[in-house]
Design an enzyme around this catalytic site. Structure first.
Site, PDB file in Angstrom:
ATOM      1  N   HIS A 248      46.106  39.523  44.692  1.00 43.76           N
ATOM      2  CA  HIS A 248      47.190  40.069  43.926  1.00 43.76           C
ATOM      3  C   HIS A 248      48.671  39.913  44.567  1.00 43.76           C
ATOM      4  CE1 HIS A 248      43.884  42.150  42.418  1.00 43.76           C
ATOM      5  NE2 HIS A 248      44.457  42.089  41.399  1.00 43.76           N
ATOM      6  N   HIS A 252      49.832  34.919  42.113  1.00 34.57           N
ATOM      7  CA  HIS A 252      49.341  35.575  41.011  1.00 34.57           C
ATOM      8  C   HIS A 252      50.159  36.034  39.954  1.00 34.57           C
ATOM      9  CE1 HIS A 252      46.504  38.034  38.398  1.00 34.57           C
ATOM     10  NE2 HIS A 252      47.381  38.888  38.624  1.00 34.57           N
TER      11      HIS A 252
END
Length: 523
Positions: A248, A252
């Site tokens: 994350h 991303h």
């Protein structure tokens, strides 16, 4: 099969390893472990020339002496000041005592009781866990055991080890501004609109330029009176508020935004939605995981972190991502919405909050079922219908990696599993519940994907495909092929396990047990 040579550095030394592309991953790792003179429980991390973490396996790309990988060894043998000693657990002393007991039992009885073997295994396993928590510090989520304090809030920017140093950020920003002065080629602009886009070929500064180009090509700067300098400063603030966690992270964020951008062109969203709605979608995609710590909502709630307490266990991460997004927009020099009328800004804020909160997978079934009930009689003039569609588009973009080519998607799966394993390691140490799909001892790459694609991805993507059949070839079909790929991988894995089990049984039948002898060690 032909061999290949990979060049790398470790501890300042230049090394090279030779292996075949079909060599098992464990064998390849052992080759690197030997070159690094690492212990059996040490963690190996391999980085490419861009500083990206790459998977150590037989598929590792060949390179040259001028493009060496960098191998790092972390979680070395415990010292007197490690987490183990702070816990009051001396693993070395415990293992030494077990070895004495083991030797005595072998001499006197000729065999080990099952109970002692289990204790030995647990001690070894616990030591490995303690030695393998290097990621807890670089994730910035750790307990100060010596002082007994609770988890440090990861939104506290002081001493946050997940952040890169300021000099790095400034270098990236300067490169970003310089590159912005050069006009992007038409071929890159067209490629940016494709679901096949490969993020691994671009560095952070280049990605910032690509995000900027999205706003330019969609006409946001003129439509919403956004100053280019303000857009650049906003993108920079977004960039520095993403953490260096395995999955994350800023890349991303870009991939989610790029898929949303690709869907905008593929579906021709301006034909169905207002410009302000598309602004909300692209901006939400960029902001949707701001300051993500690499630990999911289940961890936040079970560990009773400050975030979970702050948001009463209700989508703590997603609420935090929203809060950080609007904290950034509160900075005058980075407020891309500063020239919007008050009513329009209110609509943007409401839309962004709704879209970002929709990425909480706990709401997946509720949102998908709501959309399915509307598809057959969908009304693009209906405000509520459009709101649900925007949430679906956000969800599709957020979990769209498997719609991409396998050489783009599979490294992302490796990153995700690493983040899962980091969390489950922490949960085991803290005695918290561990989800099976995040447990390194229970999940494989293929098993993690087969169910997820079959029961989450395909129903979601196919529902969107009912409303927009144009996505069938570019979005849905690749996901079906990914399911076939991982199904075959899982089948091969199960067959290999079955063969090994049968082989072990045959070996057990053919083993001749030596007779016991008093006063001697059993051979």
């Amino acid at each position: 099969m032909a061999t290949k040579v990979v060049y790398f550095t470790v501890g300042g030394r230049k090394e090279q390893a030779e292996f075949r592309s079909d060599d098992p991953t464990d064998d390849v790792r052992e080759t690197f472990r030997a070159a690094a003179e690492a212990g059996p429980n040490d963690i190996l991390k391999l980085y490419n020339t861009k500083g990206n973490l790459v998977n150590i396996s037989g598929k590792l790309a060949e390179n040259s002496p001028n493009t060496r990988y960098k191998l790092e060894v972390v979680a070395a043998i415990l010292s007197g000041h490690t987490i183990a000693s702070q816990l009051g657990f001396n693993s070395i002393d415990m293992e030494a005592r077990l070895q004495l007991v083991e030797k005595k039992l072998l001499v006197e009885n000729g065999e080990l009781p099952q109970s002692l073997s289990e204790i030995k295994h647990k001690v070894e396993s616990f030591r490995e866990k303690l030695e393998g928590v290097e990621h807890l510090s670089w994730l910035g989520l750790f307990k100060d055991i010596s002082s007994g304090t609770s988890l440090q809030p990861f939104w506290n920017k002081k001493n946050n080890s997940k952040r890169k140093d300021q000099e790095h950020y400034e270098r990236v920003f300067e490169k970003f501004k310089k590159m912005s002065q050069v006009q992007m080629t038409e071929s890159v602009r067209v490629y940016l609109r494709k679901p096949t886009f490969d993020n691994w070929q671009w560095d952070d500064a280049e990605i910032l330029v690509l995000l900027q180009q999205m706003y330019i090509d969609l006409g946001f700067l003129s439509t919403f009176n956004i100053e280019l300098k303000t857009l650049q400063l906003w993108l920079y603030e977004v960039y520095i508020h993403y953490n260096s966690v395995p999955f994350h992270n800023f890349k991303h964020c870009f991939m989610v935004a790029q898929m949303m951008y690709g869907l905008t062109w593929l579906i021709d969203l301006p034909k169905y939605l207002d410009a302000i709605d598309i602004l909300v979608l692209i901006t939400s995609a960029i902001c949707h995981d701001l300051d993500h710590p690499g630990y999911n909502n289940a961890y936040q709630i079970n560990a009773r972190t400050e975030l979970a307490l702050m948001y009463n266990d209700i989508s703590p991460l997603e609420n935090h991502h929203c809060a950080v997004a609007f904290e950034i927009l509160e900075k005058p020099q980075a407020n891309i919405f500063e020239n919007l009328p008050i009513d329009t800004y209110k609509k943007v804020r409401e839309g962004m909050i709704r879209c970002i909160l929709a990425t909480d997978m706990a709401k997946h079934s509720e949102i998908l079922n709501s959309f399915k009930s509307l598809v057959k009689n969908f009304d693009f003039s209906n405000k509520e219908h459009k709101a649900v569609l925007m949430m679906i588009l956000m969800k599709v973009s957020d979990i769209s990696n498997e719609a991409r080519p396998m050489d783009v998607a599979e490294p992302w799966l490796d990153c995700l599993l690493q983040e899962f394993f980091n969390q489950s390691d922490m949960e085991k140490l803290e005695g918290l519940p561990v989800a099976p799909f995040m447990d390194r001892e229970k999940v494989s790459k293929s098993s993690s994907q087969v169910g997820f694609i079959k029961f989450v991805l395909l129903p979601l993507f196919e529902a969107l495909g009912e409303l927009f059949p144009v996505i069938e070839d570019d979005i849905i079909d690749p996901v079906r092929k990914a399911l076939e790929y991982y199904t075959e991988m899982q089948k091969a894995l199960e067959e290999e396990k079955a063969r090994k089990l049968e082989s072990d049984k045959d070996a057990s039948k053919n083993t001749i047990t030596a007779p016991k002898a008093n006063g001697t060690v059993k051979s």
